[in-house]
Design an enzyme around this catalytic site. Structure first.
Site, PDB file in Angstrom:
ATOM      1  N   ASP A  58       4.450  -0.057   6.563  1.00  0.00           N
ATOM      2  CA  ASP A  58       3.380  -0.845   6.020  1.00  0.00           C
ATOM      3  C   ASP A  58       3.647  -1.511   4.454  1.00  0.00           C
ATOM      4  OD1 ASP A  58       0.708  -1.761   5.305  1.00  0.00           O
ATOM      5  OD2 ASP A  58       0.263   0.159   3.817  1.00  0.00           O
ATOM      6  N   LYS A  60       3.048  -5.104   4.344  1.00  0.00           N
ATOM      7  CA  LYS A  60       2.247  -6.098   4.046  1.00  0.00           C
ATOM      8  C   LYS A  60       2.940  -7.539   3.711  1.00  0.00           C
ATOM      9  CE  LYS A  60      -1.425  -2.907   2.176  1.00  0.00           C
ATOM     10  NZ  LYS A  60      -0.590  -1.475   2.204  1.00  0.00           N
ATOM     11  N   ASP A  63       4.756 -14.386   2.884  1.00  0.00           N
ATOM     12  CA  ASP A  63       5.654 -15.198   2.058  1.00  0.00           C
ATOM     13  C   ASP A  63       5.572 -16.683   3.142  1.00  0.00           C
ATOM     14  OD1 ASP A  63       7.794 -16.686   0.955  1.00  0.00           O
ATOM     15  OD2 ASP A  63       8.219 -14.437   0.155  1.00  0.00           O
ATOM     16  N   THR A 121      -8.860  -1.680   1.238  1.00  0.00           N
ATOM     17  CA  THR A 121      -9.796  -0.855   1.101  1.00  0.00           C
ATOM     18  C   THR A 121     -10.262  -0.416  -0.251  1.00  0.00           C
ATOM     19  OG1 THR A 121      -8.638   1.128   1.806  1.00  0.00           O
ATOM     20  CG2 THR A 121      -9.977   0.023   3.503  1.00  0.00           C
ATOM     21  N   GLN A 189      -9.357   4.034  -3.845  1.00  0.00           N
ATOM     22  CA  GLN A 189     -10.099   3.494  -2.800  1.00  0.00           C
ATOM     23  C   GLN A 189     -11.628   3.549  -3.009  1.00  0.00           C
ATOM     24  OE1 GLN A 189      -8.541   2.371  -0.554  1.00  0.00           O
ATOM     25  NE2 GLN A 189      -6.818   3.554   0.229  1.00  0.00           N
ATOM     26  N   ARG A 210      -3.180  10.965  -0.040  1.00  0.00           N
ATOM     27  CA  ARG A 210      -3.057  11.879  -0.909  1.00  0.00           C
ATOM     28  C   ARG A 210      -4.136  13.201  -0.499  1.00  0.00           C
ATOM     29  NH1 ARG A 210      -4.444   7.613  -5.445  1.00  0.00           N
ATOM     30  NH2 ARG A 210      -5.035   6.404  -3.308  1.00  0.00           N
TER      31      ARG A 210
END
Length: 234
Positions: A58, A60, A63, A121, A189, A210
């Site tokens: 992940d 993301k 560019d 989120t 979140q 978490r």
């Protein structure tokens, strides 16, 4: 049936692998995000795959198109099973990412999932500068439609947006939902759902970090997530 992805948001390779080892036999996917990848590098993907996990990288990526194309190609070669880019990078960037995926697949014989992040989120309308009348769900749907048109496998979105995205893009369009919580939590979140709610909405992959990794017994917490997901699937 939806699958659980555990986010290994740890500062060292050793702590991440220790957690992954303790979760063997529960979730089959582990997420490697920015913090862990920055400290551990591509080797963490190899180590997790050696333990038998599939790896969601992940990063993301966002560019210029050529840079993202190369980054996605390298991620495929490194062994990632799922890769993210930002849909707000635009159509040319998303098309370049798909091309990078195809190049990596030609080299390795593997074709990972390529997902576009819609709206994080952790964000609500208060965090964004939106045109008058536009909401976060509307924006997420707009990004999802563009991702579909550019050949991406699916998107990362809140569970609250899954139904409308599936309706517009098709049931085969993958929706991965972060921010999964067993109950309300006091963290960063915002647009969250429980495991059962996300499965009911149609999410294909549920990401939790978490609530599992910081639990007194991460293994028991992961098992509870899986039980709630399975109950909704019956």
């Amino acid at each position: 049936m939806a699958e659980l992805v555990v986010a290994l948001d740890f500062p060292t390779k050793e702590s991440a692998l220790e957690m992954a080892q303790s979760l063997k036999g529960t979730a089959t996917w582990m997420k490697v995000g920015l913090e862990l990848y920055t400290t551990a590098g591509p080797e963490i993907i190899y180590e997790l795959r050696k333990l038998g996990f599939r790896v969601f990288l992940d990063q993301k990526f966002m560019d210029i198109p050529n840079t993202v194309q190369g980054a996605v190609r390298s991620a495929v070669r490194a062994g990632a099973d799922m890769i993210t880019i930002h849909t707000c990078g635009g159509r040319r960037m998303m098309e370049a990412a798909r091309k990078g995926l195809e190049e990596g697949a030609a080299d390795t014989g593997r074709s990972p999932l390529l997902l576009g992040v819609t709206v994080l989120t952790s964000m609500t309308e208060d965090d964004l500068v939106l045109p008058e009348g536009m909401t976060v769900p509307t924006l997420a749907l707009q990004y999802a439609k563009a991702a579909r048109e550019c050949g991406l496998t699916g998107v990362v979105c809140s569970g609250h947006e899954v139904e409308s995205i599936k309706s517009a893009c098709g049931d085969d369009f993958v929706c991965l939902t972060p921010g999964i919580r067993l109950a309300s939590a006091d963290d960063d979140q915002r647009r969250v759902m429980t495991p059962a709610q996300a499965v009911a909405a149609g999410s294909n992959y549920l990401v939790a970090g978490r609530p599992i990794t910081k639990a007194d017994s991460p293994r028991d917490a992961a098992t509870l997530f899986l039980e709630q997901m399975a109950a909704e699937s019956l």
